[in-house]
Structure formats: C-alpha cells, structure tokens
Motif scaffolding. Structure first.
Motif, PDB file in Angstrom:
ATOM      1  N   ASP A 112       3.205  -2.405  -2.541  1.00  0.00           N
ATOM      2  CA  ASP A 112       1.966  -2.470  -3.313  1.00  0.00           C
ATOM      3  C   ASP A 112       2.201  -2.409  -4.825  1.00  0.00           C
ATOM      4  O   ASP A 112       1.318  -2.036  -5.569  1.00  0.00           O
ATOM      5  CB  ASP A 112       0.961  -1.405  -2.851  1.00  0.00           C
ATOM      6  N   GLU A 154       2.210   6.348   6.431  1.00  0.00           N
ATOM      7  CA  GLU A 154       3.483   5.856   5.895  1.00  0.00           C
ATOM      8  C   GLU A 154       3.435   4.339   5.837  1.00  0.00           C
ATOM      9  O   GLU A 154       3.107   3.687   6.828  1.00  0.00           O
ATOM     10  CB  GLU A 154       4.629   6.313   6.801  1.00  0.00           C
ATOM     11  N   LEU A 155       3.753   3.787   4.686  1.00  0.00           N
ATOM     12  CA  LEU A 155       3.768   2.339   4.531  1.00  0.00           C
ATOM     13  C   LEU A 155       5.081   1.799   5.101  1.00  0.00           C
ATOM     14  O   LEU A 155       6.144   2.259   4.712  1.00  0.00           O
ATOM     15  CB  LEU A 155       3.663   2.014   3.038  1.00  0.00           C
ATOM     16  N   ALA A 183      -2.021  -4.844  -1.047  1.00  0.00           N
ATOM     17  CA  ALA A 183      -0.582  -4.807  -0.772  1.00  0.00           C
ATOM     18  C   ALA A 183      -0.140  -6.156  -0.248  1.00  0.00           C
ATOM     19  O   ALA A 183      -0.969  -6.979   0.142  1.00  0.00           O
ATOM     20  CB  ALA A 183      -0.277  -3.721   0.252  1.00  0.00           C
ATOM     21  N   LEU A 217      -3.844   1.201   0.414  1.00  0.00           N
ATOM     22  CA  LEU A 217      -3.188   1.181   1.721  1.00  0.00           C
ATOM     23  C   LEU A 217      -2.335   2.424   1.954  1.00  0.00           C
ATOM     24  O   LEU A 217      -2.300   2.961   3.051  1.00  0.00           O
ATOM     25  CB  LEU A 217      -2.325  -0.077   1.859  1.00  0.00           C
ATOM     26  N   ALA A 218      -1.664   2.830   0.878  1.00  0.00           N
ATOM     27  CA  ALA A 218      -0.782   3.989   1.005  1.00  0.00           C
ATOM     28  C   ALA A 218      -1.581   5.213   1.426  1.00  0.00           C
ATOM     29  O   ALA A 218      -1.097   6.058   2.179  1.00  0.00           O
ATOM     30  CB  ALA A 218      -0.060   4.235  -0.308  1.00  0.00           C
ATOM     31  N   ILE A 269       6.062  -3.566   3.561  1.00  0.00           N
ATOM     32  CA  ILE A 269       4.764  -3.717   2.894  1.00  0.00           C
ATOM     33  C   ILE A 269       4.845  -3.042   1.531  1.00  0.00           C
ATOM     34  O   ILE A 269       5.187  -1.857   1.435  1.00  0.00           O
ATOM     35  CB  ILE A 269       3.618  -3.116   3.742  1.00  0.00           C
TER      36      ILE A 269
END
Lengths: 487, 447
Positions: B25, B18-19, B42, B12-13, B23
């Motif tokens: 992981d 930008e996470l 995540a 996802l990152a 959120i």
C-alpha cells in the motif's frame, strides 16, 4: 440408460390438448405425433435412439416463440434439430417431449455484398449460402463434410468446422449476429449485422452451445471472397508416418494451406470403391494439400510443398489442375466417412484434437488401440488442424463389438487428452462424449459452465441430458435392441 | 463495505490483521494504478495463480472492489469503476510459459507484454497477428480482457478469434480453465468468449494460449491522399470488391497535427506475404487508383508515426484540455455517412474533430475536443447524444471510448438501450460475481 422402447414407455409429457395447441401454431402440415415421430429418433450418431413425443416444423420465429411459450407453461422439454447430421447425438430428444425441427425455416433473407454479410433463417442449408453468392465471387467459409444437407442453425449449435477451417476459421469466426429464442419464448438478437457490437461476446458464447441456450432462428454470417486460384495436390505415401511427418513439415515451414487433409489405407480403399477417383488402393496414406489465394506466387508455394512431400518419401504427387478434378477430389474426401459403410455394418467417428506435431505418435497409438480391441479403425481427418477422425468399424448387432468399439473410442480420446489435446474439434459433446468432459475439465470448470447454462436455460428443459457429465458409466449396460445404446 | 467515491478506499492494513507480502500500500505504487481519479487502497502483486486466488478471497471476504491491472494502457478507457479498493496487477506474472512453433501456439502468463511476446515469437519466425496500441506496455491479459485490436484486424480478426484457451480466477477465487491448447476445440461452452472483452468484470485472466502465425516475408503500406469523401468511398468499395487481400485498410481524416506530416483525408492499405504476392497487389492497387483518380504512394515514416499515434487514439501531439474519443460502429458501406454525422455533430457543437476508420470492419474512432483551450466541457459531453441522433437511421452504434475533462456521470457512455442481450449479460455478471467484486460499474455496454 434409455432406448426408444423405454422412451415410449415413459409417462407422456405432451398431452393431447397440448398437441392440438401446437397444431394450431404450426398448422396440420407442420406437426408429427405418435409413431410418425420415429424418423426423428436418432441423428448421425446412429447407435443411440430416443423418440420425441411430438415433432413440430415451424416456419417463423413467431411460431418458434409460440411453441416455446407453450412448452414453458407446461414444463415440457424441447430439443431443437436441423438436418440431423450431428455426430454426437446432440439432437436426440432424450426426455421425449417436443422436437423443434428448423428445416422449413430455410430462407435466405438478405445478401449484402458491399458489407460481405448474408442473413438467413436457421434452417438454411450450409451449401445454399455459398451457392447464392458464388457467382459474385464470395462464399461462406465453414464447410463441414455434410454441407450439402446440414443447416446453418445446426452449424451454429455445434460450432462446425470443415477442411477449409485451417486457414479460414470455424463457424464462430464467421457469425456476426443471431436471433435466439430463449426457453421462455422470448426472442433476443445477439451481436448484430456489423463487425463490431459493444458488450459481452454473447454470440461467441452461444455458438457451440449445442442447443442448450435456446433455439437459434436467424443468423447473420460473414461472407468471404472466393480465392482467385487453387493448387490442389494429392501426395501418395507408402506409410501413415510419412504423411503425418509431412504435415508437421508443411506447417513448420510457415505454409498455411487452405486445407490439409489425410486419408489412410482403409479410407482410400472405401472411397475408391465408392467413387473410382483413381486413388492408389495400396497406398499407406494420401495427403490432400490445397493451397489457395492469389495466383501470384502460388506455383512457387506448391513447389515447396512438393519438395517437402518428396523429402518425406511420397511415392507420387498428383495435382488436380481442372476445377472438375478438384471438385471430384473434395467430393471423395468429404464422403470418406460415409464410404466406410462398405467396410463394416456400423461405424463410430471420433473427433479428438491434438497439437499437430503429435500426429505421427498419436496415429501409431490409434493403430495400437485398434489391435488391442480387435477392431479396425480407419482414419480420415483434418491433419493441418490436428483434428482426428478415427472411424471405428464394428457391427452393432454384436453387443461385444459395440462394447469394444465404445471402449476403443474412449481410449483414443484419453490419448488425445494425454497429448495436450481435446475430446472434440467440431462434432460437439452431445450425449456421446458427456462422460469424457471430466477428462478435460475440472469440477470448477464444469460448475462455471453450468452457471452460464442456467442464465439461458434455468430449468434445463432445453435439450436436456446433454453436454454435462452424469458421472455414470457410459458403456456398462447391454443394448436392449439393435441401435439402442446405454447412456 | 467500501467507502463511496473516496479518493482512497478503506485502510487495508487496518482491515486485515496481516497484509500478505504480495499486497502493498505504498503511496507511489497505489498512485500508479489509479483509474478515473480513483486510487486503490492497495495493490496486489501476485507471483502465481495461488496468490491471485488469495487476493480475491481476501477481497471477497472484506467486500472490497478489485480492478485487474495489466499494463494500464486502457485505464483511461470507458467509464471508471464506481468502487476501487484493490488493484490486482499481473506484472509479476510475465513468463512465456510454452511456445510450440510446430503447433503454432503459444501460452503466456497474463502479465507478458505484447512487445515481449512478439520478440520471443520472432526468434522462431512467428508472430501474433494483433496490433493494438501500446505494444510495449499492453499485456496479453489486458489485451484479452479488452478484446483489443488494431489495423490487422481486417485480415486476422480480434483476440476472440486468436485465443485458444485461458486460465481465469473467478471473483470467488476459483481457478477455471477455458478452451485448451489446440487450434480447434468445441468441448463444452467456449468460456473464452465470456472473458474476452469482459473488461475484467467476470474474472481475472492469469494465463492465455493463442494461435500464432508465420512472420510475413514482406510488408508494404501505401497511402492515397483523397479529395472529396465520395472519392474515398468509391476507392474503398473498389478495393473491397477486388481480389486484393489487404492486411489492413484504414481511412483517416485531418490527423490532428500541425507541421510536416499532417495529412488530409487518406486511405491506407497494407499488404503482407511473399514479395511476389505483395508486388502483384501493389500494382493492382495502383491500377485501381488510376481508374478513380487517386495516387498511392508508400507510407513515409513520418506519416506512419502520425497515423500510429492516431490509430491508437493515443494523445495527439498537442492534447486539448478536454477530449472525447467516440467509437462509431456500423457497416463498412455506411462509413461516409458515419463521417458526415460526425462532422455535423461536431460542427453543431463547435468542436474540433478528427476521425480514423478501420474501413473494412466499419469502425471509426473520432477524437473530439474544444478548438480553444480553456473552454467549458458541457458541449463535449453532449456529443454522444447528438451523434446518436444524427445516426439514428443507420445501424450504427456510438460508444464513448475515452473522456477527459467531462464528468463521467454527465456522459452517456453507452447506447441508452444497452447492448444486444443486455439482460443476459447482467444475469451472467450477477451469477459469476454476486458481490460485484470485479470492476463494478464497468460491464461493457452496460456500465
């Protein structure tokens, strides 16, 4: 805006050939056309009328399917109807078209006491279900005031309640499965005959969908054991305030009566004139509190309720000790709204719901609204549920009174919503409260409802013009003639 | 789109520039939210509905599959999702929003656990009459999503009978409200019914309003040890046909435990109310028992503990390596035949099997496993099919509740024809969640 005169002026949607085809499906005894359909121009929401072009009275699911297949092919709108006791105009054929009346499908098909279920056709009368099993010690719990005539299918469409739903729940809590004929004519069974069927709760979704998903043709209901004993108390109060405070105290004490009903002075006088039950016509309000269940401990419970009534200033507490007295009392209560016919030429019953602790406040507000609009408003309602039935009294022949009555009704609903409540507890939205939907639901909520409707009824031909707001004002236009009301 | 059947989904990152701060992981966090061997990339831990909306918007735009997560108590139930990228845990939304004792209603955020809610309600002399398994960790959002219930269903119904309203975030990130906060409400369609029991496939429940009841003054549970199944059937019919109003009425068989507290075939009846009401019923129950040669005695703590472990289909004390929990739903009057079918199917396949019935509503949960550790799971996987054959002449439905040691794909989890109204259900799913974002492959009764 629609009236029966306009409905007949509208271009016909059902051709003579289609009428002949429908006659072939239901037989000559099962069809009405032309002026014969006049009797179906309204339901119990009598201020609005719209005449269907043709009325069919099928006798089987197969006939309902055949009718809907024809309508589907021809693109004709279809409106299902039970006994026509609905109070929100839900059974009005707003686009003319075909009205499917289910009253001839009134058979009870199976009774299974071991599993506490009963299977009936949608046109079966609510009371007939209980009548069939009462000798064996069971009943069908939802008991709308019209239960002597209203049909099971209509109850399913509206998710009907009644006085005894305080303890026992409303229609949706008692339906195990149903057969639904979709607008295409396809019949599907949802749910089943047992208590537990996997999958989405499509039964729960269909109950209360007001005939906009399809036509319900068969229903499997749950039967409930009849209580061993009752204690039915009638408490008389000098003021409405005292009665509503008592309701809060009873509920607050952790007591769940089978029913907890209130009538105000206007209703008491109307009911007394009609039934001579012996209600004190000078009382501000009466409370009917029915405790039911096992005999053990019931007297002690009744004493606690008596104590709460006294503490709130009840001037007298009577009890209906005989079954016949109890029956007479409930008859008087259930015909309370009908009895208002003695008070005014027309009445309109609202159905707002509020959190029950707000009863005293909201009843005072309703009295203020009556004053503001120069109308009388009678109150007879399911106090234990917080489900109000203010009956607005007026004369529909006077356009100004009709306008004020509609406005007072709206003001009451707005107050209910302001108090954290809802615009309808058991009568449904129909065409009556479409424009009020936006008081309780956001555009996103309504959009989701519309998507769900589209799954069942994609072209909206089934019961068109109901439930969803049109964003038109509902009270602007003057009525064309007696009984016609602008939409 | 997401990777098929990878142990862990896409990074996802890397996908997002930008996470968002809610959120995460971390390995430890994502491992906690695994379902059926699938580990999310995540976990979203939203603190408010706005963050739930954001998480779903992110997922929808990236084509990620989302599994809503409550207390994780049903994570082993049903077939696992066929994709899982983001778990959306409601654990930080755990506030009792509004309890109005006088109105007998309560509104909670979805992450409130049942145990926490019951404690809060008890302080005001009230309770939620629901007793699904794992009250300490099961959340109200999860309970609603699974329509989870326990023995009290006999008297009080299921979440679908007790939920008055909810707030839900749809797959497309719209916040919608269903129902309201009053006990009677027929304004519009009852969308509560759409989400309750939908197993998180149609929306993420963020808030729930429920009807509550007064706490019972007194409660007693009794148990009768029975001989043949015919005696159980007779006694059950006698109780159901009497004026007794049990709060629960269950039947259990060969509770899979060794040593003290092990039970033969038993019937359990529970009563609640004032002491007068409870005493009258206990006496009446004992009289019924005497007429039919059965003796009722108070349920001991040990028995109670054994039964509660079993009724929840929690792991029995000695978990077999392979295990299948099946649910047989039918008519209460057919229970004996359901049991016979279970016994013969288990015996045909040489499986050990123990059953627990919610007798009034005709639902039986049966836990079946290999009698010997280390045996192969093929026979276990055949159980649902064989059981359906044995039950074909009854109106009974067989669904697999949990499977351990069986390949999910090798199992017929649901009735082969699907649930009643299957096509409508599928159309609802594709209308509400066109990208199949929420719990793909988990539609109840369908997969």
């Amino acid at each position: 805006m629609l009236s029966s005169t306009e409905a007949t002026r509208r271009a016909p949607t059902v051709s003579p050939q289609v009428i002949e085809e429908l006659r072939g499906v239901v037989g000559p005894e099962g069809i009405l056309a032309g002026q014969e359909t006049r009797v179906y121009e309204c339901d119990a929401f009598t201020v609005a009328r719209s005449q269907p072009e043709v009325v069919v009275l099928p006798r089987s699911t197969e006939q309902v399917q055949a009718i809907l297949r024809i309508a589907h092919r021809e693109g004709i709108s279809v409106v299902p109807r039970g006994a026509g006791t609905g109070l929100s105009g839900g059974a009005l054929a707003l686009e003319g078209g075909i009205q499917v009346v289910l009253t001839r499908m009134n058979r009870i098909l199976e009774v299974d006491l071991r599993n506490r279920t009963l299977l009936a056709e949608a046109g079966a009368v609510n009371m007939d279900l209980t009548r069939r099993v009462c000798d064996e010690g069971y009943h069908y719990a939802p008991d709308p005031s019209s239960q002597h005539v209203c049909t099971l299918g209509g109850n399913v469409a509206e998710n009907s309640g009644g006085p005894h739903t305080l303890k026992y729940g409303v229609t949706v809590n008692h339906i195990l499965g149903l057969e639904l004929v979709l607008p295409t004519g396809e019949a599907v069974w949802l749910g089943g005959r047992g208590e537990d069927v996997e999958g989405l709760d499509l039964v729960g979704l269909t109950v209360g969908s007001e005939g906009t998903f399809g036509i319900v043709t068969q229903v499997c209901v749950r039967l409930v054991p009849t209580p061993q004993a009752y204690r039915t108390l009638l408490a008389i109060f000098p003021t409405v305030d005292q009665a509503t405070s008592t309701v809060s105290d009873i509920i607050g004490a952790g007591i769940i009566p089978g029913a907890l009903e209130m009538m105000d002075n206007l209703i008491i006088r109307a009911v007394e004139a009609a039934f001579h039950f012996g209600f004190p016509v000078d009382a501000g309000a009466v409370l009917i509190c029915e405790l039911d269940g096992l005999e053990a401990g019931l007297d002690a419970l009744a004493d606690r309720v008596r104590g709460l009534c006294k503490r709130n200033g009840a001037s007298e507490i009577r009890s209906a000790s005989e079954a016949s007295e109890r029956a007479a009392l409930w008859k008087a209560r259930k015909r309370g709204i009908g009895a208002t016919g003695r008070l005014a030429p027309s009445c309109m019953t609202q159905d707002g719901v509020i959190p029950r602790t707000r009863l005293p406040e909201v009843l005072r507000k309703i009295a203020a609204i009556a004053d503001e609009y120069g109308l009388r408003i009678a109150n007879v309602f399911h106090a234990g549920d917080g489900n109000l039935h203010p009956v607005v009294l007026f004369d529909e022949r006077d356009p100004d009174q009709l306008r004020r009555a509609l406005a007072a009704g709206s003001a009451i609903l707005e107050e209910c919503v302001r108090q954290g409540g809802s615009i309808t507890g058991e009568h449904g939205i129909g065409m009556e409260k479409m424009e009020h939907m936006s008081l309780v639901f956001s555009p996103q909520d309504l959009e989701l409802m519309a998507r769900v409707k589209a799954v069942f009824n994609p072209d909206g031909r089934l019961n068109p013009g109901k439930l969803f707001p049109t964003n038109k004002s509902c009270i602007e236009l003057p009525p064309v003639r007696r009984g016609a009301v602008p939409l | 789109m997401s990777e098929p059947a990878a142990a862990r989904g896409p990074d996802l990152a890397a996908l997002l520039s930008e996470l968002p701060d809610f959120i995460v992981d971390d390995e430890a966090v994502v491992r906690r939210c695994q379902v059926g061997g699938r580990v999310p990339s995540a976990v979203a831990l939203p603190r408010n509905p706005e963050e739930v909306v954001r998480a779903l918007q992110v997922a929808s735009s990236q084509g990620l599959a989302v599994t809503p997560w409550g207390g994780g108590t049903a994570a082993a139930d049903g077939p696992p999702p066929n994709r899982l990228d983001l778990a959306l845990s409601l654990e930080r939304m755990s506030r009792v929003v509004d309890h109005q004792p006088g109105d007998m209603t309560v509104t909670v955020q979805a992450g409130v656990t049942l145990g926490h809610l019951q404690a809060a309600l008890a302080a005001a002399g009230q309770r939620l009459p629901l007793d699904p398994p794992f009250a300490g960790s099961a959340t109200l959002g999860g309970i609603a999503a699974a329509n989870a219930w326990g023995p009290l269903r006999h008297a009080f119904g299921r979440p679908r009978d007790l939920v008055l309203g909810m707030t839900v975030v749809t797959a497309e990130g719209e916040v919608v409200r269903a129902g309201g906060r009053v006990v009677k409400n027929v304004a519009g369609y009852d969308l509560n019914k759409l989400f309750i029991g939908s197993l998180g496939t149609l929306g993420v429940i963020t808030e729930v309003t429920l009807k509550v009841w007064p706490l019972a003054e007194c409660r007693r549970d009794l148990v009768a040890k029975l001989g043949p199944a015919s005696q159980a059937e007779e006694l059950l019919a006698a109780v159901l046909g009497s004026q007794l109003l049990p709060a629960r009425l269950d039947m259990a068989d060969a509770v899979p435990a060794k040593g003290p507290g092990a039970l033969p075939l038993v019937l359990i009846a529970g009563f609640e109310g004032t002491s007068e009401i409870v005493e009258w019923q206990v006496e009446r129950l004992q009289a019924l028992g005497r007429e039919l040669g059965a003796e009722w005695h108070a349920l001991s703590e040990l028995e109670s503990a054994r039964l509660s472990a079993w009724e929840s289909t929690a792991l029995p004390p000695d978990p077999p390596e392979f295990r299948l929990v099946v649910r047989v739903s039918g008519l209460s009057g057919d229970l004996r035949r359901h049991w016979e079918a279970l016994r013969s199917a288990a015996s045909d396949l040489n499986l050990a099997c123990a059953a627990y019935s919610f007798a009034g509503c005709g639902v039986t949960l049966a836990c079946c496993g290999e009698p010997e550790p280390g045996a192969a799971p093929e026979r276990l996987c055949r159980l649902p099919v064989l059981l359906r054959e044995h039950l074909s002449r009854l109106r009974a439905r067989v669904t697999v509740e949990q499977a351990r040691g069986c390949e999910a794909e090798a199992l017929q989890w649901w009735e082969p024809d699907g649930p009643p109204g299957k096509d409508l259900a599928l159309r609802i799913k594709s209308s509400l969640d066109p990208k199949d974002t929420l719990n793909p492959g988990v539609m109840p009764g369908v997969g």
